[in-house]
Each structure stands twice: as structure tokens, then as C-alpha cells.
Design a protein around this motif. Structure first.
Motif, PDB file in Angstrom:
ATOM      1  N   ILE A 112       0.793  -1.174  -0.088  1.00 15.66           N
ATOM      2  CA  ILE A 112       0.155   0.083   0.146  1.00 15.66           C
ATOM      3  C   ILE A 112       0.879   1.156   0.053  1.00 15.66           C
ATOM      4  CG2 ILE A 112      -0.295  -0.134   2.665  1.00 15.66           C
ATOM      5  CD1 ILE A 112      -3.052   1.337   2.150  1.00 15.66           C
ATOM      6  N   GLN A 113       0.470   2.157  -0.673  1.00 17.41           N
ATOM      7  CA  GLN A 113       1.407   3.264  -1.227  1.00 17.41           C
ATOM      8  C   GLN A 113       0.726   4.614  -1.040  1.00 17.41           C
ATOM      9  OE1 GLN A 113       4.314   1.302  -4.149  1.00 17.41           O
ATOM     10  NE2 GLN A 113       3.640   3.098  -4.826  1.00 17.41           N
ATOM     11  N   PHE A 114       1.126   5.661  -0.239  1.00 16.39           N
ATOM     12  CA  PHE A 114       0.400   6.842  -0.001  1.00 16.39           C
ATOM     13  C   PHE A 114       1.047   7.681  -1.239  1.00 16.39           C
ATOM     14  CE2 PHE A 114       0.470  11.284   0.889  1.00 16.39           C
ATOM     15  CZ  PHE A 114      -0.843  11.721   1.704  1.00 16.39           C
ATOM     16  N   GLU A 115       0.126   8.071  -2.226  1.00 14.84           N
ATOM     17  CA  GLU A 115       0.761   8.894  -3.515  1.00 14.84           C
ATOM     18  C   GLU A 115       0.881  10.465  -3.295  1.00 14.84           C
ATOM     19  OE1 GLU A 115       1.989   7.632  -6.238  1.00 14.84           O
ATOM     20  OE2 GLU A 115       2.439   5.735  -4.957  1.00 14.84           O
ATOM     21  N   SER A 116      -0.398  10.713  -3.002  1.00 14.69           N
ATOM     22  CA  SER A 116      -0.633  12.244  -3.150  1.00 14.69           C
ATOM     23  C   SER A 116      -1.621  12.876  -2.065  1.00 14.69           C
ATOM     24  CB  SER A 116      -0.990  12.656  -4.572  1.00 14.69           C
ATOM     25  OG  SER A 116      -2.148  12.010  -4.859  1.00 14.69           O
ATOM     26  N   PHE A 117      -1.648  14.219  -1.725  1.00 16.19           N
ATOM     27  CA  PHE A 117      -2.849  14.783  -1.251  1.00 16.19           C
ATOM     28  C   PHE A 117      -2.977  16.280  -1.749  1.00 16.19           C
ATOM     29  CE2 PHE A 117      -3.909  17.819   2.141  1.00 16.19           C
ATOM     30  CZ  PHE A 117      -4.892  17.449   2.461  1.00 16.19           C
ATOM     31  N   PHE A 118      -4.004  16.464  -2.240  1.00 14.25           N
ATOM     32  CA  PHE A 118      -4.452  18.020  -2.568  1.00 14.25           C
ATOM     33  C   PHE A 118      -5.538  18.318  -1.774  1.00 14.25           C
ATOM     34  CE2 PHE A 118      -3.066  15.151  -6.242  1.00 14.25           C
ATOM     35  CZ  PHE A 118      -2.382  15.957  -6.789  1.00 14.25           C
ATOM     36  N   GLU A 135      -2.147   3.945  -3.841  1.00 17.63           N
ATOM     37  CA  GLU A 135      -2.179   2.807  -4.669  1.00 17.63           C
ATOM     38  C   GLU A 135      -1.924   1.460  -4.172  1.00 17.63           C
ATOM     39  OE1 GLU A 135       0.848   3.614  -7.429  1.00 17.63           O
ATOM     40  OE2 GLU A 135      -0.317   4.897  -8.662  1.00 17.63           O
ATOM     41  N   LEU A 136      -2.651   0.470  -4.304  1.00 16.60           N
ATOM     42  CA  LEU A 136      -2.354  -0.610  -4.136  1.00 16.60           C
ATOM     43  C   LEU A 136      -1.673  -1.512  -4.943  1.00 16.60           C
ATOM     44  CD1 LEU A 136      -6.075  -1.245  -2.390  1.00 16.60           C
ATOM     45  CD2 LEU A 136      -3.889  -0.547  -1.090  1.00 16.60           C
ATOM     46  N   VAL A 137      -0.601  -2.181  -4.866  1.00 18.46           N
ATOM     47  CA  VAL A 137       0.274  -2.713  -5.583  1.00 18.46           C
ATOM     48  C   VAL A 137       0.440  -4.023  -5.475  1.00 18.46           C
ATOM     49  CG1 VAL A 137       2.484  -2.824  -6.839  1.00 18.46           C
ATOM     50  CG2 VAL A 137       1.532  -0.457  -5.880  1.00 18.46           C
TER      51      VAL A 137
END
Length: 145
Positions: A112-118, A135-137
Motif C-alpha cells: 500500500i502506497q501513499f501517493e498524493s494529497f490535494f 495505490e495498492l500494488v
């Protein structure tokens, strides 16, 4: 054939089980089901995280002879609070902490990856909101034939 995982629901379950309320009060979770129902929530009852499939929902990249491939599942988390802008950032920080601490701990996904915050900058008075991309990879998995 095994059932396809439901990424948004599994992320909600992971957040609910790992949330540290001493960092920030745990929010309410709503998972978008795809039905044409309007989402209703009451910020007087607390903060909300609304989880939905990202875009694209699934990205698949074949490897070599196309027998194996990498799959990436995108999930969007919409955060809402009427407490303060600082609370919005604290909610984001707790989600990010869980993603880093539980990077390889989910059952149906390798990572599990934290990608972005807006942060949303709409003209909402006393409501702060933002969107997190996760994202889940699954890497080098057998592709169906």
C-alpha cells in the motif's frame, strides 16, 4: 477463479483497524458503492473519509511474455472536517502514517502506497476538505488466461 479484491473497502478496513485515536480522532468511513445514490454525511457527527475507486481503477502492465504482470489499484480518499484546516492535515498525516507502517501488511495486496494529497480550496465556509491518492500494488502476479 478467486474473487477480485475490492480496493476501497479493503483500505477502509485497514484504516479502521489501525487508526490511532490518540493522534487524531477517528473519522467516519463511507465507501462509494457505484450506485447512483447521493452521499450524505453530517459533519456535526465528526469528520468523514469517503473512499472511492481512483482513475484508472486498475492498471495492468504485462511483464516479458505476458504470463506475469504488475497490477496497480487506485483508491481516492476524500477527507472532510468542519473542525479546522489543521485537523484536515492531521487526518492526512494519520492516513500517511498507516500507509507507511503497514506498507506490506494487507492480505490481498503486496504493498500500500501513499501517493498524493490535494487540499480543496472551494468556497466552503468552515468546511475543510482534501483528496488523498493511494495505490495498492501487486507485482509479478500470474495473469489470467
Amino acid at each position: 477463479m478467486a474473487n477480485e479484491p475490492m480496493p476501497a473497502k479493503e483500505v477502509a478496513t485497514e484504516l479502521d483497524s489501525q487508526w490511532n485515536s490518540s493522534n487524531v480522532t477517528e473519522p467516519n468511513y463511507l465507501v462509494v458503492t457505484g450506485a447512483n445514490e447521493q452521499i450524505r454525511y453530517d459533519l456535526n457527527r465528526g469528520d468523514y473519509i469517503i473512499l472511492s475507486p481512483g482513475s484508472p481503477e486498475i492498471e495492468e502492465t504485462p511483464i516479458g511474455n505476458h504470463k506475469y504482470g504488475d497490477r496497480i489499484y487506485a483508491v481516492d480518499l476524500e477527507l472532510y472536517t468542519n473542525n479546522s484546516r489543521q485537523r484536515l492535515y492531521n487526518l492526512m498525516q494519520e492516513v500517511r502514517r498507516i500507509c507507511h507502517a503497514r506498507r506490506h501488511s494487507m492480505t490481498n495486496f503486496q504493498r500500500i502506497q501513499f501517493e498524493s494529497f490535494f487540499e480543496d480550496t472551494d468556497e466552503n465556509v468552515n468546511v475543510w476538505s482534501g483528496t488523498i491518492g493511494i495505490e495498492l500494488v501487486n507485482s509479478a502476479v500470474l495473469l489470467e488466461t
